[in-house]
Design a protein around this motif. Sequence first.
Motif, PDB file in Angstrom:
ATOM      1  N   CYS A  70      85.346 -33.634   9.899  1.00  0.00           N
ATOM      2  CA  CYS A  70      85.551 -32.857  10.829  1.00  0.00           C
ATOM      3  C   CYS A  70      86.038 -33.626  11.949  1.00  0.00           C
ATOM      4  CB  CYS A  70      84.504 -31.701  11.177  1.00  0.00           C
ATOM      5  SG  CYS A  70      84.803 -30.586  12.914  1.00  0.00           S
ATOM      6  N   THR A  71      87.316 -33.436  12.457  1.00  0.00           N
ATOM      7  CA  THR A  71      87.856 -34.358  13.632  1.00  0.00           C
ATOM      8  C   THR A  71      87.768 -33.592  14.816  1.00  0.00           C
ATOM      9  OG1 THR A  71      90.092 -33.582  13.147  1.00  0.00           O
ATOM     10  CG2 THR A  71      89.399 -35.592  11.930  1.00  0.00           C
ATOM     11  N   TYR A  72      86.805 -32.518  15.403  1.00  0.00           N
ATOM     12  CA  TYR A  72      86.652 -31.980  16.389  1.00  0.00           C
ATOM     13  C   TYR A  72      86.114 -32.752  17.607  1.00  0.00           C
ATOM     14  CZ  TYR A  72      85.165 -28.288  19.676  1.00  0.00           C
ATOM     15  OH  TYR A  72      85.098 -27.370  20.861  1.00  0.00           O
ATOM     16  N   PRO A  73      86.700 -32.734  18.751  1.00  0.00           N
ATOM     17  CA  PRO A  73      86.646 -34.093  19.808  1.00  0.00           C
ATOM     18  C   PRO A  73      85.135 -34.278  20.144  1.00  0.00           C
ATOM     19  CG  PRO A  73      88.420 -32.452  20.064  1.00  0.00           C
ATOM     20  CD  PRO A  73      87.695 -31.765  19.137  1.00  0.00           C
ATOM     21  N   TYR A  74      84.434 -33.194  20.025  1.00  0.00           N
ATOM     22  CA  TYR A  74      82.982 -33.163  20.545  1.00  0.00           C
ATOM     23  C   TYR A  74      81.850 -32.951  19.434  1.00  0.00           C
ATOM     24  CZ  TYR A  74      79.193 -32.909  23.707  1.00  0.00           C
ATOM     25  OH  TYR A  74      77.887 -33.150  24.738  1.00  0.00           O
ATOM     26  N   ASP A  75      81.017 -33.661  19.004  1.00  0.00           N
ATOM     27  CA  ASP A  75      80.130 -33.247  17.838  1.00  0.00           C
ATOM     28  C   ASP A  75      78.587 -33.187  18.333  1.00  0.00           C
ATOM     29  OD1 ASP A  75      79.258 -35.800  18.422  1.00  0.00           O
ATOM     30  OD2 ASP A  75      79.627 -36.675  16.323  1.00  0.00           O
ATOM     31  N   GLU A  76      78.551 -33.059  19.568  1.00  0.00           N
ATOM     32  CA  GLU A  76      77.067 -32.717  19.989  1.00  0.00           C
ATOM     33  C   GLU A  76      76.771 -31.448  20.448  1.00  0.00           C
ATOM     34  OE1 GLU A  76      74.885 -34.832  19.799  1.00  0.00           O
ATOM     35  OE2 GLU A  76      75.753 -36.881  19.606  1.00  0.00           O
ATOM     36  N   LEU A  77      77.580 -30.228  20.048  1.00  0.00           N
ATOM     37  CA  LEU A  77      77.274 -28.955  20.289  1.00  0.00           C
ATOM     38  C   LEU A  77      75.915 -28.691  19.576  1.00  0.00           C
ATOM     39  CD1 LEU A  77      80.774 -27.334  19.419  1.00  0.00           C
ATOM     40  CD2 LEU A  77      79.616 -27.469  21.843  1.00  0.00           C
ATOM     41  N   CYS A  78      75.009 -27.498  20.332  1.00  0.00           N
ATOM     42  CA  CYS A  78      74.047 -26.894  19.536  1.00  0.00           C
ATOM     43  C   CYS A  78      74.454 -25.840  18.762  1.00  0.00           C
ATOM     44  CB  CYS A  78      73.016 -26.532  20.476  1.00  0.00           C
ATOM     45  SG  CYS A  78      73.759 -25.075  21.775  1.00  0.00           S
ATOM     46  N   GLY A  79      73.736 -25.197  17.842  1.00  0.00           N
ATOM     47  CA  GLY A  79      73.955 -24.273  17.070  1.00  0.00           C
ATOM     48  C   GLY A  79      74.693 -22.980  17.753  1.00  0.00           C
ATOM     49  N   CYS A  80      74.053 -22.660  18.894  1.00  0.00           N
ATOM     50  CA  CYS A  80      74.765 -21.602  19.618  1.00  0.00           C
ATOM     51  C   CYS A  80      75.794 -21.747  20.255  1.00  0.00           C
ATOM     52  CB  CYS A  80      73.696 -21.134  20.831  1.00  0.00           C
ATOM     53  SG  CYS A  80      74.025 -19.801  21.782  1.00  0.00           S
ATOM     54  N   GLY A  81      76.265 -23.266  20.539  1.00  0.00           N
ATOM     55  CA  GLY A  81      77.459 -23.759  20.903  1.00  0.00           C
ATOM     56  C   GLY A  81      78.646 -23.536  20.105  1.00  0.00           C
ATOM     57  N   VAL A  82      78.079 -23.888  18.743  1.00  0.00           N
ATOM     58  CA  VAL A  82      79.168 -23.802  17.476  1.00  0.00           C
ATOM     59  C   VAL A  82      79.386 -22.161  17.350  1.00  0.00           C
ATOM     60  CG1 VAL A  82      79.667 -24.065  15.059  1.00  0.00           C
ATOM     61  CG2 VAL A  82      78.238 -25.712  16.379  1.00  0.00           C
ATOM     62  N   GLY A  83      78.481 -21.264  17.362  1.00  0.00           N
ATOM     63  CA  GLY A  83      78.764 -19.782  17.351  1.00  0.00           C
ATOM     64  C   GLY A  83      79.604 -19.538  18.519  1.00  0.00           C
ATOM     65  N   PHE A  84      79.350 -20.116  19.593  1.00  0.00           N
ATOM     66  CA  PHE A  84      80.215 -19.980  20.983  1.00  0.00           C
ATOM     67  C   PHE A  84      81.791 -20.167  20.580  1.00  0.00           C
ATOM     68  CE2 PHE A  84      82.276 -20.592  24.854  1.00  0.00           C
ATOM     69  CZ  PHE A  84      82.517 -19.277  25.256  1.00  0.00           C
ATOM     70  N   LYS A  85      82.041 -21.396  19.801  1.00  0.00           N
ATOM     71  CA  LYS A  85      83.136 -21.723  19.657  1.00  0.00           C
ATOM     72  C   LYS A  85      84.199 -20.645  18.491  1.00  0.00           C
ATOM     73  CE  LYS A  85      84.888 -24.698  21.002  1.00  0.00           C
ATOM     74  NZ  LYS A  85      85.685 -24.783  22.669  1.00  0.00           N
ATOM     75  N   LEU A  86      83.155 -20.378  17.777  1.00  0.00           N
ATOM     76  CA  LEU A  86      83.747 -19.160  16.750  1.00  0.00           C
ATOM     77  C   LEU A  86      84.197 -17.934  17.665  1.00  0.00           C
ATOM     78  CD1 LEU A  86      84.401 -18.124  13.991  1.00  0.00           C
ATOM     79  CD2 LEU A  86      81.989 -17.595  13.526  1.00  0.00           C
ATOM     80  N   VAL A  87      83.233 -17.475  18.232  1.00  0.00           N
ATOM     81  CA  VAL A  87      83.446 -16.504  19.063  1.00  0.00           C
ATOM     82  C   VAL A  87      84.794 -16.588  20.097  1.00  0.00           C
ATOM     83  CG1 VAL A  87      82.771 -15.086  21.356  1.00  0.00           C
ATOM     84  CG2 VAL A  87      81.415 -15.408  19.386  1.00  0.00           C
ATOM     85  N   GLN A  88      84.981 -17.725  20.704  1.00  0.00           N
ATOM     86  CA  GLN A  88      86.006 -18.200  21.412  1.00  0.00           C
ATOM     87  C   GLN A  88      87.424 -17.978  20.546  1.00  0.00           C
ATOM     88  OE1 GLN A  88      86.026 -22.026  23.133  1.00  0.00           O
ATOM     89  NE2 GLN A  88      88.010 -21.914  23.944  1.00  0.00           N
ATOM     90  N   ALA A  89      87.191 -18.567  19.521  1.00  0.00           N
ATOM     91  CA  ALA A  89      88.562 -18.521  18.226  1.00  0.00           C
ATOM     92  C   ALA A  89      88.886 -16.987  18.067  1.00  0.00           C
ATOM     93  CB  ALA A  89      87.933 -19.246  17.383  1.00  0.00           C
ATOM     94  N   LEU A  90      87.577 -16.094  17.721  1.00  0.00           N
ATOM     95  CA  LEU A  90      87.893 -14.784  17.647  1.00  0.00           C
ATOM     96  C   LEU A  90      88.689 -13.998  18.472  1.00  0.00           C
ATOM     97  CD1 LEU A  90      84.612 -14.177  15.620  1.00  0.00           C
ATOM     98  CD2 LEU A  90      86.935 -13.750  14.676  1.00  0.00           C
TER      99      LEU A  90
END
Length: 563
Positions: free
Chosen positions: A186-206
Amino acid sequence: MRWTLKPKPELSKIKQLSEALQVEPTIASLLLQRGIETFEEAKQFFRPSLDELHDPFLMKDMDKAVERIEKAIAASENILVFGDYDVDGTTAVALMSSYLKTRIHSVATYIPDRYDEGYGVSIKGIDFAHDNDFSLIIALDCGIKAIDKVAYAKEKGIDFIICDHHRPGFELPDAVAILDPKREDCTYPYDELCGCGVGFKLVQALASRDGKSIEDLTEYLDLVATAIGADIVPITGENRTLAYFGLQVINGQPRAGIKAIIAQTKKTEFTITDVVFIIAPRINAAGRMKHGNHAVALLTEEDEELAQAYALQIEQFNTDRKEADQQITQEALLQIVEYEEQERFTSVVFQDSWHKGVIGIVASRLIETYYRPTLVFTKSGDRLAASARSVSGFDVYNALEACSVHIEQFGGHKYAAGLTLKEENYEAFKQAFEDEVSKTIDRALLIPEIRVDTQIDFKDITPKFYRILKQFAPFGPGNMAPVFMTENLQDTGYGKRVGGEDKHLRITARQGNSANIVGIGFNLGDKYDLITDKKPFKAVYSIDENHWQGQVSLQLKLRDIKA
């Protein structure tokens, strides 16, 4: 305590940044220590913008996750949002389910029972999904190692999307999509997100596919900020931006559940530290003492009266949690005293009756007394379960990995992990863990360290200086509150021990002809003799505001004192 003065940035860089920003050199030095070297970077740091958040589609598998969820929405499939029982997991489940319910009605949540099912994706949860015709499970803050469980779900015709931030193993589950910035591919620029942060990115994409902008999603950021604080992830980059705006929501228009928790306190403005010590323990207490479902119910409730009732219930869980962790800590300390005759590099304790919900807190408490990697075990079904905590600079996850021959299951981070093993393997594991840590730990790491940003004089501490320091917030790992050292101090004669058992220290200090400044040092009561009779001393501290009877003054939050 070890005092370590951080390296001072190059004088030419300090001068350049100081002039560019029109700030004093000390501020420029503090910024350079945080990797901020230009006017533009400083502007980003002091004035975060939601526009700086990365494109969620840069994350590996994001397109697949969005495509599968859009297909489920179009076909009115039943979606089960599954998450861990801690703060990161329950906030993530509340966030994801709240958002999905704006798009589709057939959404339910599932939090595993800490005692019956244990950590992560469970067979019981998958069976629940199958029995109730759920064809898609979105797992949050867990799942990256659930290879067998995801395979079991697939056999039953259930698809999985995993949103996790823990380190993957050698093999990945066979899920439709795995969102985890710690994946090697995974080449995502920031790899220190928490679990809720990853969930938020999915919501942002949707939401972006649904024509919504990031500004339309700010109502969810109180949950993200709470998870960032509770999970002790670095408050840098994207996390700092999310925490910054999340705190604005918490202090402005929080959801009913968080508002109900805030109403139980006397605080009017919350910092990340307040989130960590006031909001997070209450949310956590549900999963620790009863069931994580109570936390999700609180965080998704829109009716304010009902939210207040849930918050009262959770307050009682928190009271029970405090009593349990105090008692277990005392029992664990007695165990450690019994085997202290030889030099040890770890603390490993076990009692089968200890409450599984508080052993992580107890491990952290033990480190306050015996500063070394610590494991607290209890009985969980026919296995032993443990919470691991580490000291700054030592990777406990790697140490557990080296002992994996004795372990059934483990997961976590550098400083906190969980594991299970068979009871007959306990003694062998305990010795292997001690051997591994003694072999690999730098001895200096066994003495608590205070990292000092820079040395200043009392004349430097002005209201303007403090106003700029406040803008360094939110503070946390990677962006801690600046710590200063000042030498040649004297107490003016008003210094005294305060608090129960004289545990704390209150001083009124001056440096030369400077104005007096009050300092408070929690748990520094035993340093009182260093300041008596106007003996010179030096101190490390952060700067704080004291609000008293309508008056606001600057004070020192003392970390340590030396002659």
